[in-house]
Design a protein around this motif. Sequence first.
Motif, PDB file in Angstrom:
ATOM      1  N   PHE A 263      45.773  34.785  54.216  1.00  0.00           N
ATOM      2  CA  PHE A 263      45.577  34.478  52.797  1.00  0.00           C
ATOM      3  C   PHE A 263      44.203  35.004  52.386  1.00  0.00           C
ATOM      4  O   PHE A 263      43.221  34.785  53.085  1.00  0.00           O
ATOM      5  CB  PHE A 263      45.645  32.971  52.556  1.00  0.00           C
ATOM      6  CG  PHE A 263      47.039  32.466  52.280  1.00  0.00           C
ATOM      7  CD1 PHE A 263      48.120  32.958  52.990  1.00  0.00           C
ATOM      8  CD2 PHE A 263      47.268  31.495  51.324  1.00  0.00           C
ATOM      9  CE1 PHE A 263      49.401  32.506  52.746  1.00  0.00           C
ATOM     10  CE2 PHE A 263      48.546  31.022  51.068  1.00  0.00           C
ATOM     11  CZ  PHE A 263      49.622  31.536  51.781  1.00  0.00           C
ATOM     12  N   THR A 264      44.156  35.684  51.252  1.00  0.00           N
ATOM     13  CA  THR A 264      42.898  36.212  50.752  1.00  0.00           C
ATOM     14  C   THR A 264      42.734  35.833  49.282  1.00  0.00           C
ATOM     15  O   THR A 264      43.700  35.497  48.602  1.00  0.00           O
ATOM     16  CB  THR A 264      42.844  37.742  50.886  1.00  0.00           C
ATOM     17  OG1 THR A 264      43.948  38.315  50.159  1.00  0.00           O
ATOM     18  CG2 THR A 264      42.924  38.174  52.336  1.00  0.00           C
ATOM     19  N   ALA A 265      41.507  35.912  48.802  1.00  0.00           N
ATOM     20  CA  ALA A 265      41.243  35.663  47.382  1.00  0.00           C
ATOM     21  C   ALA A 265      41.443  36.961  46.608  1.00  0.00           C
ATOM     22  O   ALA A 265      40.990  38.022  47.029  1.00  0.00           O
ATOM     23  CB  ALA A 265      39.818  35.146  47.198  1.00  0.00           C
ATOM     24  N   PHE A 266      42.134  36.885  45.478  1.00  0.00           N
ATOM     25  CA  PHE A 266      42.386  38.083  44.690  1.00  0.00           C
ATOM     26  C   PHE A 266      42.649  37.706  43.238  1.00  0.00           C
ATOM     27  O   PHE A 266      42.944  36.554  42.914  1.00  0.00           O
ATOM     28  CB  PHE A 266      43.579  38.873  45.245  1.00  0.00           C
ATOM     29  CG  PHE A 266      44.882  38.132  45.178  1.00  0.00           C
ATOM     30  CD1 PHE A 266      45.766  38.319  44.126  1.00  0.00           C
ATOM     31  CD2 PHE A 266      45.226  37.229  46.170  1.00  0.00           C
ATOM     32  CE1 PHE A 266      46.963  37.632  44.059  1.00  0.00           C
ATOM     33  CE2 PHE A 266      46.422  36.532  46.118  1.00  0.00           C
ATOM     34  CZ  PHE A 266      47.292  36.736  45.057  1.00  0.00           C
ATOM     35  N   SER A 267      42.558  38.706  42.370  1.00  0.00           N
ATOM     36  CA  SER A 267      42.766  38.498  40.938  1.00  0.00           C
ATOM     37  C   SER A 267      44.252  38.543  40.609  1.00  0.00           C
ATOM     38  O   SER A 267      44.922  39.534  40.897  1.00  0.00           O
ATOM     39  CB  SER A 267      42.027  39.570  40.134  1.00  0.00           C
ATOM     40  OG  SER A 267      42.464  39.587  38.784  1.00  0.00           O
ATOM     41  N   ILE A 268      44.759  37.492  40.014  1.00  0.00           N
ATOM     42  CA  ILE A 268      46.173  37.463  39.632  1.00  0.00           C
ATOM     43  C   ILE A 268      46.434  38.461  38.512  1.00  0.00           C
ATOM     44  O   ILE A 268      47.528  39.044  38.410  1.00  0.00           O
ATOM     45  CB  ILE A 268      46.599  36.032  39.224  1.00  0.00           C
ATOM     46  CG1 ILE A 268      48.125  35.881  39.302  1.00  0.00           C
ATOM     47  CG2 ILE A 268      46.101  35.687  37.838  1.00  0.00           C
ATOM     48  CD1 ILE A 268      48.694  35.944  40.687  1.00  0.00           C
ATOM     49  N   ASN A 269      45.430  38.709  37.663  1.00  0.00           N
ATOM     50  CA  ASN A 269      45.590  39.691  36.582  1.00  0.00           C
ATOM     51  C   ASN A 269      45.792  41.095  37.145  1.00  0.00           C
ATOM     52  O   ASN A 269      46.635  41.863  36.657  1.00  0.00           O
ATOM     53  CB  ASN A 269      44.381  39.668  35.654  1.00  0.00           C
ATOM     54  CG  ASN A 269      44.315  38.409  34.802  1.00  0.00           C
ATOM     55  OD1 ASN A 269      45.295  37.684  34.681  1.00  0.00           O
ATOM     56  ND2 ASN A 269      43.167  38.148  34.216  1.00  0.00           N
TER      57      ASN A 269
ATOM     58  N   ASP B 238      40.509  35.651  31.228  1.00  0.00           N
ATOM     59  CA  ASP B 238      39.561  35.813  32.330  1.00  0.00           C
ATOM     60  C   ASP B 238      39.690  34.605  33.252  1.00  0.00           C
ATOM     61  O   ASP B 238      39.148  33.536  32.971  1.00  0.00           O
ATOM     62  CB  ASP B 238      38.134  35.942  31.782  1.00  0.00           C
ATOM     63  CG  ASP B 238      37.133  36.245  32.888  1.00  0.00           C
ATOM     64  OD1 ASP B 238      37.575  36.644  33.985  1.00  0.00           O
ATOM     65  OD2 ASP B 238      35.928  36.069  32.662  1.00  0.00           O
ATOM     66  N   CYS B 239      40.430  34.781  34.354  1.00  0.00           N
ATOM     67  CA  CYS B 239      40.702  33.673  35.272  1.00  0.00           C
ATOM     68  C   CYS B 239      40.003  33.903  36.605  1.00  0.00           C
ATOM     69  O   CYS B 239      39.723  35.043  36.998  1.00  0.00           O
ATOM     70  CB  CYS B 239      42.208  33.540  35.524  1.00  0.00           C
ATOM     71  SG  CYS B 239      43.187  33.284  34.034  1.00  0.00           S
TER      72      CYS B 239
ATOM     73  N   ILE C 166      53.480  38.320  28.921  1.00  0.00           N
ATOM     74  CA  ILE C 166      52.901  37.766  30.152  1.00  0.00           C
ATOM     75  C   ILE C 166      51.537  37.210  29.814  1.00  0.00           C
ATOM     76  O   ILE C 166      50.653  37.937  29.333  1.00  0.00           O
ATOM     77  CB  ILE C 166      52.785  38.842  31.239  1.00  0.00           C
ATOM     78  CG1 ILE C 166      54.158  39.494  31.480  1.00  0.00           C
ATOM     79  CG2 ILE C 166      52.253  38.256  32.538  1.00  0.00           C
ATOM     80  CD1 ILE C 166      54.083  40.844  32.111  1.00  0.00           C
ATOM     81  N   THR C 167      51.374  35.927  30.062  1.00  0.00           N
ATOM     82  CA  THR C 167      50.143  35.223  29.696  1.00  0.00           C
ATOM     83  C   THR C 167      49.534  34.570  30.932  1.00  0.00           C
ATOM     84  O   THR C 167      50.252  33.997  31.757  1.00  0.00           O
ATOM     85  CB  THR C 167      50.431  34.137  28.647  1.00  0.00           C
ATOM     86  OG1 THR C 167      51.140  34.720  27.552  1.00  0.00           O
ATOM     87  CG2 THR C 167      49.152  33.503  28.140  1.00  0.00           C
ATOM     88  N   THR C 168      48.219  34.667  31.063  1.00  0.00           N
ATOM     89  CA  THR C 168      47.523  33.937  32.123  1.00  0.00           C
ATOM     90  C   THR C 168      46.409  33.094  31.505  1.00  0.00           C
ATOM     91  O   THR C 168      45.771  33.505  30.537  1.00  0.00           O
ATOM     92  CB  THR C 168      46.902  34.893  33.169  1.00  0.00           C
ATOM     93  OG1 THR C 168      45.978  35.781  32.527  1.00  0.00           O
ATOM     94  CG2 THR C 168      47.976  35.690  33.877  1.00  0.00           C
ATOM     95  N   THR C 169      46.206  31.940  32.081  1.00  0.00           N
ATOM     96  CA  THR C 169      45.140  31.051  31.624  1.00  0.00           C
ATOM     97  C   THR C 169      44.694  30.179  32.789  1.00  0.00           C
ATOM     98  O   THR C 169      45.455  29.966  33.742  1.00  0.00           O
ATOM     99  CB  THR C 169      45.628  30.164  30.451  1.00  0.00           C
ATOM    100  OG1 THR C 169      44.554  29.368  29.969  1.00  0.00           O
ATOM    101  CG2 THR C 169      46.773  29.257  30.884  1.00  0.00           C
ATOM    102  N   GLN C 170      43.482  29.706  32.728  1.00  0.00           N
ATOM    103  CA  GLN C 170      42.957  28.839  33.784  1.00  0.00           C
ATOM    104  C   GLN C 170      42.879  27.415  33.270  1.00  0.00           C
ATOM    105  O   GLN C 170      42.341  27.152  32.193  1.00  0.00           O
ATOM    106  CB  GLN C 170      41.570  29.316  34.221  1.00  0.00           C
ATOM    107  CG  GLN C 170      40.971  28.492  35.369  1.00  0.00           C
ATOM    108  CD  GLN C 170      39.682  29.102  35.899  1.00  0.00           C
ATOM    109  OE1 GLN C 170      39.555  30.323  36.015  1.00  0.00           O
ATOM    110  NE2 GLN C 170      38.724  28.251  36.222  1.00  0.00           N
ATOM    111  N   GLU C 171      43.445  26.500  34.060  1.00  0.00           N
ATOM    112  CA  GLU C 171      43.423  25.086  33.713  1.00  0.00           C
ATOM    113  C   GLU C 171      42.923  24.289  34.911  1.00  0.00           C
ATOM    114  O   GLU C 171      43.594  24.236  35.942  1.00  0.00           O
ATOM    115  CB  GLU C 171      44.822  24.598  33.312  1.00  0.00           C
ATOM    116  CG  GLU C 171      45.369  25.260  32.056  1.00  0.00           C
ATOM    117  CD  GLU C 171      46.747  24.752  31.676  1.00  0.00           C
ATOM    118  OE1 GLU C 171      47.237  23.821  32.375  1.00  0.00           O
ATOM    119  OE2 GLU C 171      47.342  25.267  30.706  1.00  0.00           O
TER     120      GLU C 171
END
Length: 316
Positions: free
Chosen positions: A166-172, A198-199, A232-237
């Motif tokens: 598992f690695t950290a990566f940008s979902i966008n 910007d997530c 396609i929408t991205t948001t951080q919650e």
Amino acid sequence: MTKEDAYKTAYTREKKARQLAEKLLEDKTRQLYENVLNLEGVVAELKTTQAQLIQSEKMSSLGQLTAGIAHEINNPIAYSYSNLFYLSENITEFFKLDKIIQDNLPLKDNVDSMLQQYQSMRKEIDADYLITDIPSLLADTIEGVERVKNIVKNLKKISYKGDEAFTAFSINDCIKECIKVSANEIKYSMAINLELSDCGDVIGQPYDLNQVFINLFMNASHACSTHGILTITTTQEQDSVIIYVQDNGRGISEENILKIFDPFYTSKPVGEGTGLGLPISHGIIEKHHGTITVTSEVGVGTCFKISLPLANPPIN
């Protein structure tokens, strides 16, 4: 029987009972250990099968994209080939100018004659036009080859199996890569509307999540015959990134929406769907400690909501 004899008898019975209990416990422990080893083997086989199934479904999805991809590759290759053929002819024309000079070497009394031949040939091949046209042809050819290179590069990113880490990566970035690959197929039936916020990075396996997004994009395309819109929408919650994949297609009935994550269920015609895309996608999201839900209305459209944990959630 004396007290001493009774004590010895009781002691002997207790000893035998203890030995029997110890033997039973040892046998059960050995049996339990063997069962654990067998279970570990089964789990390992299931993980391998799951990975193979995910990769197989991923290749199946890519197979559905091949017609659009072949078209996208064929266009730049066709005009690049045409440009190279024309460039070959132009270069041959310029060689004629060089031949005039070579045939008149060494330059002595025949300079004027050579210049006349040179100017005549230069006019015949329209050298001024070729000088301005050739750089443009080269630029177009390089652009065409770059397009093919980028298409192949995106395909390699999507189809690459990767490892288990598992690695950290940008979902966008992940979504954009999937759009590049699937756009060749879906652009004929729907417009793409990206609303990416910007997530923060998520933690997981991007090559597996690629499979989820491509599957959702393809399903949306199949649900919209013409004039479709894929949003396609991205948001951080809080400690999660939320992704919405929404279309304005034919929608899913209330009865069928309960079945869409069931293995082998598909509403597509025979031969067009395996019924494994959404169940596998559901499993991939669960493996990433996320959730995937769906809402739909017949004649209005469908929206999938995916929630994935942040790699570095904010500290409250």
